[in-house]
Write a protein that holds these residues in place. Structure first.
Motif, PDB file in Angstrom:
ATOM      1  N   ARG A 135       0.850  -1.179   0.000  1.00  0.00           N
ATOM      2  CA  ARG A 135       0.000   0.000   0.000  1.00  0.00           C
ATOM      3  C   ARG A 135       0.893   1.238   0.000  1.00  0.00           C
ATOM      4  NH1 ARG A 135      -4.241  -2.103   4.697  1.00  0.00           N
ATOM      5  NH2 ARG A 135      -6.046  -2.415   3.312  1.00  0.00           N
ATOM      6  N   ARG A 146     -10.929  -2.607   9.165  1.00  0.00           N
ATOM      7  CA  ARG A 146     -11.586  -3.454   8.172  1.00  0.00           C
ATOM      8  C   ARG A 146     -13.053  -3.058   8.050  1.00  0.00           C
ATOM      9  NH1 ARG A 146     -14.332  -7.694   6.591  1.00  0.00           N
ATOM     10  NH2 ARG A 146     -13.403  -9.235   5.189  1.00  0.00           N
ATOM     11  N   VAL A 177      -5.001  -5.590  -6.423  1.00  0.00           N
ATOM     12  CA  VAL A 177      -5.923  -6.458  -5.695  1.00  0.00           C
ATOM     13  C   VAL A 177      -7.203  -5.666  -5.461  1.00  0.00           C
ATOM     14  CG1 VAL A 177      -6.249  -7.976  -3.708  1.00  0.00           C
ATOM     15  CG2 VAL A 177      -3.933  -7.507  -4.551  1.00  0.00           C
ATOM     16  N   SER A 180      -9.097  -4.588  -1.967  1.00  0.00           N
ATOM     17  CA  SER A 180      -8.197  -4.625  -0.810  1.00  0.00           C
ATOM     18  C   SER A 180      -8.164  -3.297  -0.057  1.00  0.00           C
ATOM     19  CB  SER A 180      -6.784  -5.020  -1.250  1.00  0.00           C
ATOM     20  OG  SER A 180      -6.239  -4.095  -2.175  1.00  0.00           O
ATOM     21  N   HIS A 181      -8.754  -2.250  -0.628  1.00  0.00           N
ATOM     22  CA  HIS A 181      -8.843  -0.970   0.087  1.00  0.00           C
ATOM     23  C   HIS A 181      -9.796  -1.055   1.275  1.00  0.00           C
ATOM     24  CE1 HIS A 181     -12.368  -1.106  -2.384  1.00  0.00           C
ATOM     25  NE2 HIS A 181     -12.811   0.067  -1.991  1.00  0.00           N
ATOM     26  N   TRP A 183      -9.714  -3.762   3.288  1.00  0.00           N
ATOM     27  CA  TRP A 183      -9.077  -4.649   4.253  1.00  0.00           C
ATOM     28  C   TRP A 183      -8.563  -3.862   5.452  1.00  0.00           C
ATOM     29  CZ3 TRP A 183      -5.473  -8.186   0.792  1.00  0.00           C
ATOM     30  CH2 TRP A 183      -6.277  -8.893  -0.106  1.00  0.00           C
ATOM     31  N   PRO A 188      -1.928  -9.597   5.045  1.00  0.00           N
ATOM     32  CA  PRO A 188      -2.839  -9.950   3.946  1.00  0.00           C
ATOM     33  C   PRO A 188      -2.635 -11.388   3.492  1.00  0.00           C
ATOM     34  CG  PRO A 188      -1.020  -8.632   3.122  1.00  0.00           C
ATOM     35  CD  PRO A 188      -0.886  -8.648   4.618  1.00  0.00           C
ATOM     36  N   PHE A 190      -2.552 -13.495   0.346  1.00  0.00           N
ATOM     37  CA  PHE A 190      -2.486 -13.561  -1.110  1.00  0.00           C
ATOM     38  C   PHE A 190      -2.362 -15.002  -1.609  1.00  0.00           C
ATOM     39  CE2 PHE A 190      -0.449  -9.326  -0.235  1.00  0.00           C
ATOM     40  CZ  PHE A 190      -1.548  -8.569  -0.617  1.00  0.00           C
ATOM     41  N   TYR A 216      -3.804  -2.522  -2.310  1.00  0.00           N
ATOM     42  CA  TYR A 216      -2.588  -3.315  -2.495  1.00  0.00           C
ATOM     43  C   TYR A 216      -2.288  -3.434  -3.990  1.00  0.00           C
ATOM     44  CZ  TYR A 216      -1.804  -4.851   2.305  1.00  0.00           C
ATOM     45  OH  TYR A 216      -1.506  -4.888   3.642  1.00  0.00           O
TER      46      TYR A 216
END
Length: 289
Positions: A135, A146, A177, A180-181, A183, A188, A190, A216
């Motif tokens: 990030r 989250r 991803v 993923s903003h 999360w 993480p 992946f 991400y």
């Protein structure tokens, strides 16, 4: 997936896409002549950087030639890419600030507009390895509760990627991803091969990619034997955060005087309301007169 949207769809369509995915592709961002002009302006700096074996700062691993101070070295990048109204409107929506402060019983509403945090051209060369997914708001120590639904004000960094060529997996298209903003800040997942939820943001010349700083992402591996992948990159931060690149040292004041009012303001030559960033208790634009 990353949605692909034309300007004709209007601002709200882009806002909705970014809130859902953390990013969006603008299919009709610029024209081929502007890309050619920008390439000509940055090429001497890319050549010099490549001769020094590229940058090894932060996520860069030595296989990338760079042109830093981009808005000062490329008029095209400054006035056409960075100043693009759609990018500016999106940044204002996602990272512009407005608040009410009370002075006794009087409520005063003030605004803080985004600042240019960094502008740089990156040119991946043969042998350039993929970046680890990351990030970009890590530089500001951003924290991310989250959530299942995006809320305005969650982010403080907003980026624009303008490719100088078609980008695809083999020449290292940016890996992203989507989603993923939303999360949190836990480690993480992946997957065992590091590609769970990861897609390549493949772009055609004339397109652009915008994303939140909490998404991400990471440049892919350049696996071709020749050529390069050049991308002009801009990130703006909220007006109350420190800029990654120090504009007052990077861009001489005599040069700044020739820039548009928008660019001057985004570099920090205007006070953030109510009282942040002054000189002699005055907003600093008087120094440009």
């Amino acid at each position: 997936m990353a949605q692909r949207i034309s300007r004709k769809a209007g601002l709200q369509a882009f806002i909705d896409a970014v809130e859902r995915d953390g990013c969006v592709i603008i299919t009709d961002f610029t024209d081929l002549q502007s890309l050619a002009d920008a390439q000509k302006e940055v090429q001497p700096y890319l050549d010099a950087s490549a001769a020094e074996a590229g940058s090894k700062v932060g996520a860069l691993n030595g296989g990338t030639a760079t042109c830093t101070r981009l808005v000062g070295r490329s008029k095209t990048a400054r006035e056409k890419f960075f100043s693009d109204p759609l990018y500016q409107d999106l940044a204002e929506y996602f990272i512009g600030l407005e608040s009410t402060a009370w002075h006794g019983s009087e409520g005063r509403v003030t605004q803080s507009h985004p600042l240019l945090s960094i502008s740089i051209t990156m040119s991946s060369q043969p042998g350039c390895q993929a970046q680890l997914l990351h990030r970009d708001d890590k530089n500001h120590h951003a924290r991310h509760p989250r959530t299942d639904k995006y809320s305005k004000g969650r982010d403080m960094l907003f980026g624009l990627f303008v490719p100088g060529c078609d980008t695809f997996k083999a020449n290292g298209a940016t890996r992203i991803v989507p989603g993923s903003h939303l999360w949190g800040d836990d480690k993480p997942d992946f997957g065992p091969e590091g590609n769970k939820g990861v897609i390549d943001a493949e772009l055609k010349r004339g397109e652009a990619f915008v994303m939140l700083g909490s998404l991400y992402h990471g440049a892919g591996q350049y696996s071709l034997p020749t050529g390069n992948r050049t991308v002009h990159i801009f990130f703006m931060c909220s007006g109350v955060h420190r800029q990654e690149e120090i504009p007052y040292l990077s861009y001489p004041i005599e040069d700044v005087k020739t820039y548009s009012q928008l660019v001057r303001d985004r570099l920090g030559w205007k006070q953030s309301e109510p009282n942040l960033g002054w000189v002699d208790l005055k907003s600093p634009e008087f120094l440009l007169e």
